[in-house]
Design an enzyme around this catalytic site. Structure first.
Site, PDB file in Angstrom:
ATOM      1  N   GLN A 175      -5.576  -1.750   9.226  1.00 36.18           N
ATOM      2  CA  GLN A 175      -5.401  -2.685   9.261  1.00 36.18           C
ATOM      3  C   GLN A 175      -5.290  -4.055   9.863  1.00 36.18           C
ATOM      4  O   GLN A 175      -4.440  -4.202  11.111  1.00 36.18           O
ATOM      5  CB  GLN A 175      -3.385  -2.515   8.910  1.00 36.18           C
ATOM      6  CG  GLN A 175      -2.895  -4.375   7.991  1.00 36.18           C
ATOM      7  CD  GLN A 175      -3.384  -4.713   6.269  1.00 36.18           C
ATOM      8  OE1 GLN A 175      -3.639  -3.454   5.677  1.00 36.18           O
ATOM      9  NE2 GLN A 175      -3.657  -5.178   6.017  1.00 36.18           N
ATOM     10  N   ASP A 233     -11.123   2.932   4.036  1.00 38.25           N
ATOM     11  CA  ASP A 233     -11.857   1.376   3.920  1.00 38.25           C
ATOM     12  C   ASP A 233     -12.960   1.070   4.055  1.00 38.25           C
ATOM     13  O   ASP A 233     -13.414  -0.238   3.106  1.00 38.25           O
ATOM     14  CB  ASP A 233     -11.202   0.867   4.861  1.00 38.25           C
ATOM     15  CG  ASP A 233     -10.063  -0.426   4.472  1.00 38.25           C
ATOM     16  OD1 ASP A 233     -10.071  -0.462   3.309  1.00 38.25           O
ATOM     17  OD2 ASP A 233      -9.842  -1.409   5.372  1.00 38.25           O
ATOM     18  N   LYS A 279       1.362  -1.017  -0.101  1.00 38.79           N
ATOM     19  CA  LYS A 279      -0.151  -0.243   0.318  1.00 38.79           C
ATOM     20  C   LYS A 279       0.926   1.237  -0.176  1.00 38.79           C
ATOM     21  O   LYS A 279       0.388   2.382  -0.738  1.00 38.79           O
ATOM     22  CB  LYS A 279      -1.180  -0.543   1.163  1.00 38.79           C
ATOM     23  CG  LYS A 279      -1.816  -0.968   1.005  1.00 38.79           C
ATOM     24  CD  LYS A 279      -2.889  -0.977   2.198  1.00 38.79           C
ATOM     25  CE  LYS A 279      -3.461  -2.516   1.828  1.00 38.79           C
ATOM     26  NZ  LYS A 279      -4.488  -3.070   3.037  1.00 38.79           N
TER      27      LYS A 279
END
Ligand code: NAP
Length: 291
Positions: free
Chosen positions: A107, A130, A63
């Site tokens: 994460q 997200d 990422k």
């Protein structure tokens, strides 16, 4: 737009996520440059990484690399697996207030003992790139999308590259997680597909899956979905990633190549699109501040 390559040794065409991701990342770079040219600072993503899960470290590194490629700044905030829930919540509250941070990614999965739901509840939905806070999931359910989870969003683009209009198509989703299966089902249903979700308690799965024009596999069981689950000519999206003896394996068995019309590879299918949608959502978060 052609995003698949013909393979001569099998019936299914390879639906290449890398190609589509590359095309979309070019546009994202332009959007970043335009944002900066207006006098704003470069979009900035903060990633919260807890513990030493090797797969998470690999995903976070990918990422960061993708962010750098399109001009997004990324800061990885590393915490030991002994960090407390309260410390993480304080960090999230700090990031919520930091003007220069546009997006925050927690994460997942977190080490045992930490509750991802309460962390997500603490996150400002405007920075939830997200798309996993209750607010953004609620917006998705009510078809007023704000930030949509990156993997289903990327899968939708892959599906639309074959079927620009999925209206009336039958779709089956293997898996019902909040991260993938459920939002994927909502996106397809809102685009007027007829959607069935199957999960670990479903019976007679093949009855549903063999009728589906579109199949999305997100169960995390390598090679589980064999040719006899799939309708001839279907578009098959393999979300699964499981590392077995150093190799990345999807949920879809090789035999599906002999039946499907299109199939995403693992790696090089959904993964690059997930990252691209994270970049997309981060730039969107930066732009929204000034709109
Ligand atoms: P998850 O939270 O473990 O959910 C798995 C789902 O699969 C659950 O709904 C489970 O059913 C269902 N399931 C398990 N065994 C099944 C079976 N035999 N038949 C039918 N359904 C079954 O996993 P996830 O977070 O959604 O991730 C799924 C996979 O996607 C993993 O391999 C993960 O690594 C991968 N992934 C890939 C990307 C990418 O960018 N490519 C991104 C994120 C995740 P129950 O609900 O009944 O337990």
């Amino acid at each position: 737009m052609e995003v698949f390559n013909n393979k001569t040794d099998s019936f299914a065409k390879i639906l290449c996520g890398r190609t589509l991701a590359y095309q979309q990342q070019l546009q994202i770079s332009i959007d970043v440059q335009e944002h900066i040219a207006k006098g704003h600072s470069a979009p900035c993503l903060a990633v919260i990484l807890v513990g030493d899960n090797p797969a998470s470290s690999v995903y976070v590194a990918a990422k960061q690399k993708a962010c750098a490629k399109v001009g997004i700044i990324s800061n990885v905030l590393r915490f030991s697996q002994n960090v407390s829930q309260d410390e993480l919540i304080l960090e999230i509250l700090r990031l919520n207030k930091d003007f220069y941070i546009n997006g925050v990614l927690i994460q997942l999965p977190l080490p045992q003992g930490l509750d991802s739901n309460s962390l997500l509840e603490a996150l400002d939905p405007k920075k939830d790139v997200d798309g996993l806070t209750p607010y953004n999931l609620g917006r998705l359910v009510s078809n007023r999308q704000n930030f949509v989870p990156c993997t289903p969003l990327g899968c939708m683009d892959l599906i639309n590259s074959i079927f620009p209009d999925v209206s009336g198509k039958k779709a089956v989703i293997f898996g019902r997680s909040l991260l993938i299966g459920r939002p994927m089902a909502l996106l397809l249903e809102q685009a007027n597909a007829t959607v069935t979700i199957v999960h670990s308690m479903s019976k007679d799965i093949k009855e549903f899956s063999k009728a589906a024009d579109i199949a999305v596999a997100a169960i995390g069981r390598p090679g589980f979905i064999t040719a006899d689950y799939i309708k001839p000519g279907a578009v098959v999206i393999d979300v699964g990633i499981t590392r077995v003896e150093g190799k990345l394996l999807g949920d879809v068995h090789d035999s599906v190549r002999g039946v499907a019309g299109w199939l995403t590879p693992v790696p090089g299918g959904v993964g690059p699109m997930t990252i691209t949608k994270l970049l997309h959502n981060t730039v969107k978060a930066a732009q929204l501040i000034f709109s």
